[in-house]
Motif scaffolding. Structure first.
Motif, PDB file in Angstrom:
ATOM      1  N   TYR A 145     -16.578 -18.603 -36.434  1.00  0.00           N
ATOM      2  CA  TYR A 145     -16.485 -17.041 -36.214  1.00  0.00           C
ATOM      3  C   TYR A 145     -15.881 -16.472 -34.987  1.00  0.00           C
ATOM      4  N   TRP A 146     -14.963 -17.083 -34.545  1.00  0.00           N
ATOM      5  CA  TRP A 146     -14.086 -16.990 -33.344  1.00  0.00           C
ATOM      6  C   TRP A 146     -14.811 -17.287 -32.076  1.00  0.00           C
ATOM      7  N   ARG A 147     -14.120 -18.144 -31.168  1.00  0.00           N
ATOM      8  CA  ARG A 147     -14.535 -18.689 -30.075  1.00  0.00           C
ATOM      9  C   ARG A 147     -14.824 -17.414 -29.012  1.00  0.00           C
ATOM     10  N   SER A 148     -14.049 -16.401 -29.060  1.00  0.00           N
ATOM     11  CA  SER A 148     -14.229 -15.407 -28.019  1.00  0.00           C
ATOM     12  C   SER A 148     -13.523 -14.305 -28.572  1.00  0.00           C
ATOM     13  N   MET A 149     -13.670 -13.087 -28.082  1.00  0.00           N
ATOM     14  CA  MET A 149     -13.301 -11.734 -28.521  1.00  0.00           C
ATOM     15  C   MET A 149     -12.326 -11.130 -27.539  1.00  0.00           C
ATOM     16  N   GLN A 150     -11.473 -10.429 -28.070  1.00  0.00           N
ATOM     17  CA  GLN A 150     -10.450  -9.614 -27.347  1.00  0.00           C
ATOM     18  C   GLN A 150     -11.046  -8.175 -27.568  1.00  0.00           C
ATOM     19  N   LEU A 151     -11.299  -7.487 -26.164  1.00  0.00           N
ATOM     20  CA  LEU A 151     -12.119  -6.248 -26.429  1.00  0.00           C
ATOM     21  C   LEU A 151     -11.048  -5.111 -26.148  1.00  0.00           C
ATOM     22  N   ARG A 152     -11.431  -3.829 -26.821  1.00  0.00           N
ATOM     23  CA  ARG A 152     -10.740  -2.552 -26.536  1.00  0.00           C
ATOM     24  C   ARG A 152     -10.824  -2.109 -25.006  1.00  0.00           C
ATOM     25  N   ILE A 153     -11.796  -2.707 -24.278  1.00  0.00           N
ATOM     26  CA  ILE A 153     -12.207  -2.208 -22.973  1.00  0.00           C
ATOM     27  C   ILE A 153     -11.993  -3.410 -22.145  1.00  0.00           C
ATOM     28  N   PRO A 154     -11.932  -3.278 -20.624  1.00  0.00           N
ATOM     29  CA  PRO A 154     -11.798  -4.481 -19.864  1.00  0.00           C
ATOM     30  C   PRO A 154     -12.883  -5.228 -20.060  1.00  0.00           C
ATOM     31  N   SER A 155     -12.876  -6.598 -20.193  1.00  0.00           N
ATOM     32  CA  SER A 155     -13.873  -7.465 -20.019  1.00  0.00           C
ATOM     33  C   SER A 155     -14.504  -7.654 -18.690  1.00  0.00           C
ATOM     34  N   PRO A 156     -15.718  -7.628 -18.616  1.00  0.00           N
ATOM     35  CA  PRO A 156     -16.575  -7.887 -17.348  1.00  0.00           C
ATOM     36  C   PRO A 156     -15.973  -8.959 -16.347  1.00  0.00           C
ATOM     37  N   PRO A 157     -15.571  -8.550 -15.371  1.00  0.00           N
ATOM     38  CA  PRO A 157     -15.167  -9.752 -14.334  1.00  0.00           C
ATOM     39  C   PRO A 157     -16.039 -10.956 -14.228  1.00  0.00           C
ATOM     40  N   ASN A 158     -15.544 -11.882 -13.954  1.00  0.00           N
ATOM     41  CA  ASN A 158     -16.394 -12.946 -13.424  1.00  0.00           C
ATOM     42  C   ASN A 158     -17.327 -13.642 -14.427  1.00  0.00           C
ATOM     43  N   LYS A 159     -17.181 -13.204 -15.730  1.00  0.00           N
ATOM     44  CA  LYS A 159     -18.031 -13.732 -16.768  1.00  0.00           C
ATOM     45  C   LYS A 159     -17.279 -14.481 -17.678  1.00  0.00           C
ATOM     46  N   ALA A 160     -18.173 -15.026 -18.691  1.00  0.00           N
ATOM     47  CA  ALA A 160     -17.379 -15.818 -19.762  1.00  0.00           C
ATOM     48  C   ALA A 160     -17.001 -14.687 -20.954  1.00  0.00           C
ATOM     49  N   PRO A 161     -15.916 -15.016 -21.707  1.00  0.00           N
ATOM     50  CA  PRO A 161     -15.423 -14.139 -22.402  1.00  0.00           C
ATOM     51  C   PRO A 161     -16.623 -13.876 -23.407  1.00  0.00           C
ATOM     52  N   ILE A 162     -16.635 -12.569 -24.009  1.00  0.00           N
ATOM     53  CA  ILE A 162     -17.628 -12.099 -24.967  1.00  0.00           C
ATOM     54  C   ILE A 162     -17.348 -12.849 -26.201  1.00  0.00           C
ATOM     55  N   GLY A 163     -18.422 -13.562 -26.827  1.00  0.00           N
ATOM     56  CA  GLY A 163     -18.248 -14.043 -28.433  1.00  0.00           C
ATOM     57  C   GLY A 163     -19.207 -13.518 -29.366  1.00  0.00           C
ATOM     58  N   PRO A 164     -19.394 -13.948 -30.368  1.00  0.00           N
ATOM     59  CA  PRO A 164     -20.288 -13.601 -31.528  1.00  0.00           C
ATOM     60  C   PRO A 164     -21.652 -14.401 -31.073  1.00  0.00           C
ATOM     61  N   ARG A 165     -22.252 -14.309 -30.048  1.00  0.00           N
ATOM     62  CA  ARG A 165     -23.302 -15.251 -29.924  1.00  0.00           C
ATOM     63  C   ARG A 165     -24.193 -14.859 -28.524  1.00  0.00           C
ATOM     64  N   GLU A 166     -25.101 -15.174 -28.301  1.00  0.00           N
ATOM     65  CA  GLU A 166     -25.862 -14.827 -27.096  1.00  0.00           C
ATOM     66  C   GLU A 166     -25.363 -15.198 -25.866  1.00  0.00           C
ATOM     67  N   PRO A 167     -25.449 -14.691 -24.632  1.00  0.00           N
ATOM     68  CA  PRO A 167     -24.708 -14.959 -23.563  1.00  0.00           C
ATOM     69  C   PRO A 167     -25.151 -16.010 -22.816  1.00  0.00           C
ATOM     70  N   ILE A 168     -25.170 -17.393 -23.570  1.00  0.00           N
ATOM     71  CA  ILE A 168     -25.633 -18.623 -23.066  1.00  0.00           C
ATOM     72  C   ILE A 168     -24.590 -19.126 -22.137  1.00  0.00           C
ATOM     73  N   ALA A 169     -23.388 -18.986 -22.418  1.00  0.00           N
ATOM     74  CA  ALA A 169     -22.391 -19.491 -21.628  1.00  0.00           C
ATOM     75  C   ALA A 169     -22.401 -19.344 -20.228  1.00  0.00           C
ATOM     76  N   ASP A 170     -22.598 -18.184 -19.545  1.00  0.00           N
ATOM     77  CA  ASP A 170     -22.848 -17.689 -18.246  1.00  0.00           C
ATOM     78  C   ASP A 170     -24.099 -18.393 -17.730  1.00  0.00           C
ATOM     79  N   TRP A 171     -25.293 -18.691 -18.445  1.00  0.00           N
ATOM     80  CA  TRP A 171     -26.322 -19.076 -18.034  1.00  0.00           C
ATOM     81  C   TRP A 171     -26.170 -20.619 -17.888  1.00  0.00           C
ATOM     82  N   LEU A 172     -25.422 -21.429 -18.704  1.00  0.00           N
ATOM     83  CA  LEU A 172     -24.959 -22.878 -18.551  1.00  0.00           C
ATOM     84  C   LEU A 172     -24.060 -23.031 -17.486  1.00  0.00           C
TER      85      LEU A 172
END
Length: 614
Positions: A75-102
């Motif tokens: 269901y997509w590894r990550s998404m392209q947003l219509r707004i700027p993505s948050p800097p210094n963060k993992a790309p947003i995907g259809p899952r909880e933000p566990i990537a940044d935590w790990l």
């Protein structure tokens, strides 16, 4: 099993006392603050280009080597947003933000669009195809050659992504040391597509429509409304962000993907072919890879829920079938594990353990295997008990000190341990097509809904029910309830649904678990199953199919999904029968209303076996 909430598990050849808190009470410290992401294509052995994101800590020292975790996404590894993505963060995907935590705790992540999905090229003829699984192994091998890799790999995920983690363990890549499959289906036919041989119509239709939108680079209707507004589509790889030519080529190739709903609606038997693929649902069930998974030797940390589809049963099959070192956890949450689904608690509360604790348990498990080289040994399971709200640890499930008690249908719709003595007694039931277990049930949580079972009292008025007297003592039902019906039907086929319920002294009726079976699949096979289960051995094969003899008594044995529940003193146990679950399953038959004669005499004593903890 010990009466205390602890049992012994070997870690690094040392025996340790553990409770559920042991999994997350030693959290990993943060080492890094920010994330840097690069995206590109890897070319597989057959020339297909697979899109990946590589997520590393920002300013990683040049000589630093990290353990790597893989997520292989349908269901997509990550998404392209219509707004700027948050800097210094993992790309947003259809899952909880566990990537940044790990990543903050010293892991590298590699997020993968499976072939035929997202920005990856190729075709997805069916889930978990051999080429798809081979891609996982190729990507894992590539990871071991990277300057930032310490040579050790794990994988994790929920649902499809959880299954891909387990499939990675079958690829024979020695670097794959540990996997965490969460809320998965072990047997595609029995666990999700056709539980009991009855088409799970609502889920299959929604899942197929979601995949079709994603494969055309449109946000899924299952995404939250705000996500559908903010998400443009799947994230192109870095070199393709301006021209998007490679992404457009991928989308063109996705048009050859099999339409899941169209293929599933043509399946009745387990050996029916899935569309024009030439394979059956068995061929892409994870148990077909049992030998390879066990040969790989990866440690497994599996998670399921008593209230999420058949995920608890899948967790138990993994535990009881595979000889890999394992920890299993079965709780009472929704499919994404982000909210409570316990029918004894207020709806939509915090899960137990809560999300942060789940991440801490996952991180500690991977760190032990991929960095400290302290693998687990043996097997253990932590399971939650509904009604008691307690966790127990054991070395097996069901526990050895549980016994099956027989509860018989009786006069006046009673349920008791007293076997009928009368002859030719029966109850008549005309199937109602408007019965339902609701739209937030165990099968619908798999498309991003909460698990909420409200009072079943009104719905039970449409069902055929048998209710016990108030219990004299607390009763712990643990394992697989088994229903034996002696029934004569007016039609040659029918769907049979069985619900186990708890009625408190106020009359509130709580759902506990359920089972279902299509009448033509009632044959019990003497051929061994390819996995260990407490369910009756229905083969669901065409050769074992048989119509119901009209108005003649037959025996139908139905396994209910496993559970652990404490029915309190003064409460009553209820078994409710229905011939439809209108909001979830296909109607069987769809053009008639069967009438059942449920036998409950000394020759045909319909009954339920309840596994009770002594």
């Amino acid at each position: 099993m010990r009466p205390s909430n602890a049992l012994r598990l070997n870690f690094n050849h040392q025996e340790t006392i553990m409770t559920i808190e042991t999994l997350f009470n030693n959290p990993l410290p943060m080492h890094y603050k920010h994330v840097v992401t690069t995206s590109h294509y890897l070319t597989m052995h057959d020339g297909v280009k697979i899109a990946i994101d590589v997520l590393l800590p920002k300013n990683l020292p040049q000589d630093e080597k990290l353990p790597t975790l893989m997520v292989m996404a349908r269901y997509w590894r990550s998404m392209q947003l219509r707004i700027p993505s948050p800097p210094n963060k993992a790309p947003i995907g259809p899952r909880e933000p566990i990537a940044d935590w790990l990543i903050a705790r010293g892991f590298a992540l590699v997020m993968v669009d499976i072939r035929g999905a997202g920005a990856s090229h190729g075709v997805c003829k069916h889930p978990f195809a051999p080429d798809e699984i081979a891609d996982f192994g190729e990507i894992a091998t590539w990871i071991t050659r990277q300057s930032w890799s310490n040579g050790n790999i794990g994988a994790f995920g929920i649902s499809y992504e959880g299954s891909t983690a387990l499939y990675l363990a079958s690829t024979g890549v020695n670097a794959v040391k540990a996997v965490v499959p969460q809320e998965i289906e072990f047997d595609v036919y029995a666990d999700v597509a056709l539980p009991g041989g009855i088409l799970n119509k609502a889920f299959i239709r929604a899942w197929s429509a979601s995949n079709n939108r994603l494969d055309n680079n449109k946000p899924s209707d299952l995404f939250p409304p705000i996500a559908r507004l903010l998400v443009r589509g799947v994230r192109p790889v870095d070199a393709d962000k301006r021209s998007r030519a490679m992404l457009e080529q991928a989308i063109r190739e996705h048009q050859a993907n099999t339409d899941v709903y169209s293929a599933m609606t043509k399946i009745t038997y387990k050996d029916d072919l899935f569309g024009n693929t030439g394979v059956t649902l068995e061929d892409f069930s994870v148990y077909r890879y049992s030998h390879a998974i066990q040969a790989g030797g990866s440690a497994i940390f599996s998670w399921g829920s008593w209230l999420d589809g058949a995920s608890a049963e899948a967790t138990l099959r993994i535990l009881n079938t595979f000889n890999n070192p394992q920890i299993a956890v079965i709780g009472a949450w929704k499919h994404e594990m982000s909210a409570d689904g316990n029918p004894y608690n207020p709806p939509k509360g915090e899960p137990n353990p809560h999300l942060k604790q789940q991440w801490e348990a996952l991180g500690r498990f991977f760190w032990s295997h991929l960095v400290e080289d302290k693998p687990i040994h043996g097997k253990t399971i932590f399971y939650y008990t509904l009604g008691a709200n307690t966790w127990t640890q054991a070395d097996c499930f069901p526990p050895a000190n549980s016994v099956h008690q027989v509860w018989y249908f009786g006069d006046n719709h009673t349920l008791s341990a007293q076997k009928p003595t009368s002859e030719h007694t029966r109850d008549t039931y005309a199937v109602r097509h408007d019965t339902t277990s609701g739209k937030t049930n165990r099968w619908m949580t798999q498309f991003a809904r909460p698990v909420v079972y409200l009072n079943q009292a009104d719905e039970d008025k449409k069902r055929l029910v048998y209710t016990s007297a108030p219990l004299d003592s607390d009763t712990h039902i643990i394992g697989y309830p088994i229903m034996t019906l002696y029934v004569a039907s007016s039609h040659a086929d029918s769907a049979f649904f069985v619900y186990l319920e708890d009625i408190d002294p106020t009359g509130y009726v709580r759902y506990i678990t359920e089972g279902q079976l299509r009448g033509i699949h009632r044959h019990i096979s003497d051929k061994p199953l390819p996995y260990v289960t407490g369910m009756p051995n229905h083969s669901y094969k065409r050769a074992d199919s048989a119509p119901l003899p009209i108005n003649q008594v037959v025996e139908i044995i139905i396994g209910l999904q496993p559970t652990s529940v404490m029915i309190k003193r003064g409460h009553r146990i209820r078994v409710a029968l229905a011939g439809a679950d209108a909001d979830t399953f296909a109607l069987i038959p769809d053009d008639a209303t069967p009438i059942w004669q449920i036998m409950r005499d000394n020759i045909h004593p319909s009954h339920i076996l309840l596994p009770i903890l002594r």
